[in-house]
Design a protein around this motif. Structure first.
Motif, mmCIF file in Angstrom:
data_model
loop_
_atom_site.group_PDB
_atom_site.id
_atom_site.type_symbol
_atom_site.label_atom_id
_atom_site.label_comp_id
_atom_site.label_asym_id
_atom_site.label_seq_id
_atom_site.Cartn_x
_atom_site.Cartn_y
_atom_site.Cartn_z
ATOM 1 N N VAL A 79 0.846 -1.190 0.000
ATOM 2 C CA VAL A 79 0.000 0.000 0.000
ATOM 3 C C VAL A 79 0.885 1.245 0.000
ATOM 4 C CG1 VAL A 79 -1.820 1.260 1.202
ATOM 5 C CG2 VAL A 79 -1.774 -1.255 1.275
ATOM 6 N N PRO A 80 0.867 2.036 -1.083
ATOM 7 C CA PRO A 80 1.641 3.275 -1.076
ATOM 8 C C PRO A 80 0.966 4.327 -0.209
ATOM 9 C CG PRO A 80 0.479 3.035 -3.166
ATOM 10 C CD PRO A 80 0.197 1.799 -2.366
ATOM 11 N N THR A 81 1.750 4.984 0.628
ATOM 12 C CA THR A 81 1.236 6.069 1.453
ATOM 13 C C THR A 81 2.138 7.275 1.275
ATOM 14 O OG1 THR A 81 2.520 5.611 3.455
ATOM 15 C CG2 THR A 81 0.472 4.361 3.157
ATOM 16 N N GLY A 82 1.599 8.450 1.499
ATOM 17 C CA GLY A 82 2.364 9.662 1.328
ATOM 18 C C GLY A 82 3.309 9.936 2.476
ATOM 19 N N THR A 83 3.101 9.292 3.609
ATOM 20 C CA THR A 83 3.894 9.614 4.796
ATOM 21 C C THR A 83 4.819 8.478 5.207
ATOM 22 O OG1 THR A 83 1.982 8.924 6.098
ATOM 23 C CG2 THR A 83 2.260 11.283 5.725
ATOM 24 N N ASP A 84 4.437 7.231 4.946
ATOM 25 C CA ASP A 84 5.209 6.082 5.413
ATOM 26 C C ASP A 84 5.775 5.244 4.273
ATOM 27 O OD1 ASP A 84 4.712 6.674 8.115
ATOM 28 O OD2 ASP A 84 2.764 5.694 8.022
ATOM 29 N N GLY A 85 5.757 5.746 3.053
ATOM 30 C CA GLY A 85 6.251 4.967 1.928
ATOM 31 C C GLY A 85 5.331 3.812 1.608
ATOM 32 N N ILE A 86 5.894 2.696 1.162
ATOM 33 C CA ILE A 86 5.119 1.497 0.874
ATOM 34 C C ILE A 86 4.918 0.717 2.168
ATOM 35 C CG2 ILE A 86 5.007 -0.660 -0.402
ATOM 36 C CD1 ILE A 86 4.787 1.759 -2.191
ATOM 37 N N VAL A 87 3.666 0.496 2.538
ATOM 38 C CA VAL A 87 3.344 -0.297 3.726
ATOM 39 C C VAL A 87 2.853 -1.662 3.248
ATOM 40 C CG1 VAL A 87 1.919 -0.457 5.788
ATOM 41 C CG2 VAL A 87 2.739 1.776 5.018
ATOM 42 N N ALA A 88 3.544 -2.712 3.685
ATOM 43 C CA ALA A 88 3.250 -4.065 3.217
ATOM 44 C C ALA A 88 2.442 -4.821 4.265
ATOM 45 C CB ALA A 88 4.545 -4.808 2.929
ATOM 46 N N PHE A 89 1.484 -5.611 3.785
ATOM 47 C CA PHE A 89 0.641 -6.434 4.641
ATOM 48 C C PHE A 89 0.553 -7.846 4.073
ATOM 49 C CE2 PHE A 89 -0.985 -2.103 5.070
ATOM 50 C CZ PHE A 89 -1.090 -1.959 6.445
ATOM 51 N N ASP A 90 0.510 -8.834 4.962
ATOM 52 C CA ASP A 90 0.250 -10.222 4.587
ATOM 53 C C ASP A 90 -1.014 -10.695 5.288
ATOM 54 O OD1 ASP A 90 2.526 -10.804 2.917
ATOM 55 O OD2 ASP A 90 3.753 -10.735 4.737
ATOM 56 N N ARG A 91 -1.922 -11.329 4.526
ATOM 57 C CA ARG A 91 -3.142 -11.859 5.134
ATOM 58 C C ARG A 91 -2.799 -13.126 5.911
ATOM 59 N NH1 ARG A 91 -8.003 -12.721 1.138
ATOM 60 N NH2 ARG A 91 -6.671 -14.428 0.418
ATOM 61 N N VAL A 92 -3.176 -13.139 7.195
ATOM 62 C CA VAL A 92 -2.817 -14.263 8.058
ATOM 63 C C VAL A 92 -4.031 -15.047 8.539
ATOM 64 C CG1 VAL A 92 -0.647 -13.235 8.815
ATOM 65 C CG2 VAL A 92 -2.749 -12.750 10.088
ATOM 66 N N GLY A 93 -5.232 -14.585 8.215
ATOM 67 C CA GLY A 93 -6.430 -15.291 8.647
ATOM 68 C C GLY A 93 -7.655 -14.436 8.431
ATOM 69 N N LEU A 94 -8.749 -14.878 9.026
ATOM 70 C CA LEU A 94 -9.972 -14.087 8.972
ATOM 71 C C LEU A 94 -10.778 -14.326 10.238
ATOM 72 C CD1 LEU A 94 -12.623 -16.095 8.273
ATOM 73 C CD2 LEU A 94 -11.578 -16.051 6.019
#
Length: 201
Positions: A79-94
């Motif tokens: 996820v590109p953000t203007g303040t934190d650069g690229i923020v990466a996430f991995d789906r781990v469940g639901l």
């Protein structure tokens, strides 16, 4: 740094309160004070004039759950953000929220880890509804953690809150992806707007 510390401390105090409605009142008061007084508040200067509080619905215990985190197919988001650069996430469940539907549980893939659970409901973007990009339920890397066990999460939709970009367009926030978008309205938690309306106090 002080904003982060105060946020962590607020959620620590929230988790220590046995009664969820009392904990919610503490959370509301703490966030209102931070938004009104803190130099890192995301409110624009013109929105602090006459500010009386964030528009948060009255507490409803029917929207509080402790839910098992179920396995699901892995997925990755950058996820590109203007303040934190690229923020990466991995789906781990639901988690499966009764009468709402499943919500994906994401882990921050960068240093520090933490879980992230946003939600975008059917009222998103509607007048008097919720923020169009969705709200955050949990963002534990920033301290927004309501507790649980190693295999479960406390998901209390009364604590859904707007990301900073709802108040200041200079922020670019991770928003709710499709697996965190639900077809039903969620009438509790923070609503759109800045100054709290009488009908939700």
């Amino acid at each position: 740094m002080d904003w982060r510390r105060r946020t962590f401390d607020l959620y620590r105090r929230v988790r220590a309160v046995g009664d969820p409605a009392e904990a919610h009142a503490l959370w509301r008061a703490g966030r209102d004070a931070m938004f009104a007084e803190h130099p890192a508040s995301p409110l624009l200067p013109e929105d602090t004039v006459g500010f009386t509080g964030l528009p948060v619905a009255a507490y409803d215990p029917d929207w509080r759950f402790e839910l098992a985190v179920e396995p699901t197919e892995p997925a990755h988001l950058d996820v590109p953000t203007g303040t934190d650069g690229i923020v990466a996430f991995d789906r781990v469940g639901l988690v499966r929220v009764p009468d709402v539907g499943p919500l994906d549980v994401w882990a921050h893939a960068g240093y520090g880890g933490g879980l992230f659970v946003p939600v975008k409901d059917a009222d998103a973007g509607r007048p008097g509804g919720t923020y169009g990009g969705g709200r955050y339920l949990l963002d534990t890397i920033k301290g927004a953690d309501l507790g649980g066990t190693p295999d479960s999460l406390v998901v209390d939709l009364n604590f859904a809150y707007n990301p900073s970009c709802a108040y200041d367009p200079a922020w670019a926030c991770p928003l709710a992806p499709p697996g965190n978008t639900v077809p039903v309205p969620i009438p509790v938690g923070e609503r759109s707007g800045v100054v709290a309306a009488e009908d939700v106090r």
